[in-house]
Design an enzyme around this catalytic site. Structure first.
Site, mmCIF file in Angstrom:
data_model
loop_
_atom_site.group_PDB
_atom_site.id
_atom_site.type_symbol
_atom_site.label_atom_id
_atom_site.label_comp_id
_atom_site.label_asym_id
_atom_site.label_seq_id
_atom_site.Cartn_x
_atom_site.Cartn_y
_atom_site.Cartn_z
ATOM 1 C CE LYS A 55 -3.865 -2.404 2.104
ATOM 2 N NZ LYS A 55 -4.541 -2.848 3.322
ATOM 3 C CD GLN A 99 -3.566 -4.573 6.517
ATOM 4 O OE1 GLN A 99 -3.410 -3.636 5.738
ATOM 5 N NE2 GLN A 99 -4.312 -5.627 6.213
ATOM 6 C CG ASP A 122 -9.864 0.022 4.908
ATOM 7 O OD1 ASP A 122 -9.666 -0.272 3.713
ATOM 8 O OD2 ASP A 122 -9.108 -0.340 5.839
#
Ligand code: NAD
Length: 298
Positions: A55, A99, A122
């Site tokens: 990422k 994460q 997200d």
């Protein structure tokens, strides 16, 4: 024998990243700063380390600033929440990604709830989940948004098509079903308690498999010509003499390819879309924070 068209997520994602790069550069010219994504990793989970590294690299390539925060597995929830609070207030940060999975003892829902909804790239915050369910603009989880992009690119209008989503997780299955409903498909969500799964899947023009079971979806489950999106990422046990096993999806790719009209491969299908959409969501967040309209819908 007819073979399915390959839905090349890698190529589609590369195109998307190119457009994002151009828009991020234009954003930096107007505002004097790059869009910024903060990525928080707690603990040493090897798969998570790989994702976080990928990422960060993708951000840099697209002209998005990435701020990595790697915390030890022993980090307390209070420390993690304090970091999120700082990132919420930091004007250089447009998006915050924590994460998952978090190490045991840390409450994932509490952590997601602490992220400001306008930085929740997200799309996991209940505010954004709620917006999706009532059809308001908001951040949509990256993987299902990437899947719907591939489907619309391949099929155009999805109106009236029968779609079966296998899996009902909050990050893939449920938002996927909602996106398909928004696109006017007729949607069935199948899951671990579904009876006669093969029969349910056989009526689908669109199949999205998000289960986490290697090669579960077989050729005789597929209506000829259907479009098959394979979200699963499963590593098989290593073969004799090999260190690592092969990566396979939730769909038995070789045999399903002989029946389906189109199919995503694993790897190279949905996976690359997830990161590209994360960059897209960060770019959208940056424009929102700067009070700018995105010049094109991406
Ligand atoms: P999850 O474990 O949260 O959910 C799995 C779902 O599958 C559940 O809703 C469950 O009801 C359903 N299920 C389990 N067994 C079943 C069965 N026998 N029949 C029908 N349904 C069954 O998983 P998730 O987070 O949604 O991820 C699913 C898969 O997608 C995993 O392989 C994961 O690695 C992969 N994934 C890939 C990406 C990507 O970027 N490509 C992103 C997220 C997840």
């Amino acid at each position: 024998m007819a073979r399915a068209t390959l839905i090349d997520g890698k190529a589609f994602a590369a195109g998307l990243r190119g457009r994002i790069g151009a828009l991020a550069a234009a954003f930096a010219q107007v505002t004097g700063r790059r869009p910024g994504l903060a990525v928080v990793l707690v603990g040493e989970d090897p798969a998570s380390q790989v994702y976080v590294g990928a990422k960060a690299r993708a951000c840099e390539e697209a002209g998005i600033a990435s701020f990595e925060h790697r915390l030890s597995a022993g980090t307390s929830e209070a420390e993690l929440l304090a970091l999120i609070e700082r990132l919420n207030r930091d004007d250089a940060v447009d998006g915050i990604l924590v994460q998952m999975p978090l190490p045991g003892g840390l409450d994932e829902q509490a952590v997601i709830a602490a992220i400001s909804p306008d930085k929740d790239v997200d799309g996991f915050h209940v505010i954004n989940a709620g917006r999706l369910s009532v059809g308001q603009p908001g951040f949509v989880p990256c993987t299902p948004l990437g899947c719907i992009m591939l489907l619309k690119d391949r099929l155009g209008d999805l109106s009236g098509l029968e779609a079966v989503v296998i899996g009902r997780s909050n990050i893939v299955g449920k938002p996927m079903a909602q996106l398909l409903v928004e696109a006017n498909a007729t949607v069935t969500v199948a899951h671990s308690r579904t009876r006669n799964l093969a029969e349910v899947v056989r009526r689908a023009d669109i199949v999205v498999a998000a289960v986490g079971r290697p090669e579960m979806v077989r050729a005789d489950w597929i209506k000829p010509g259907a479009s098959v999106i394979d979200v699963g990422i499963n590593r098989l046990p290593p073969e004799e003499g090999k260190e690592k096993g092969r990566l396979v999806g939730d769909v038995a790719f070789a045999e399903v390819s002989a029946v389906a009209g189109a199919i995503t491969p694993v790897p190279g299908g949905v996976g690359p879309m997830t990161i590209a959409v994360l960059l897209r969501n960060t770019l959208v967040a940056a424009h929102g924070h700067a009070g700018l309209e995105l010049p094109e819908d991406i």
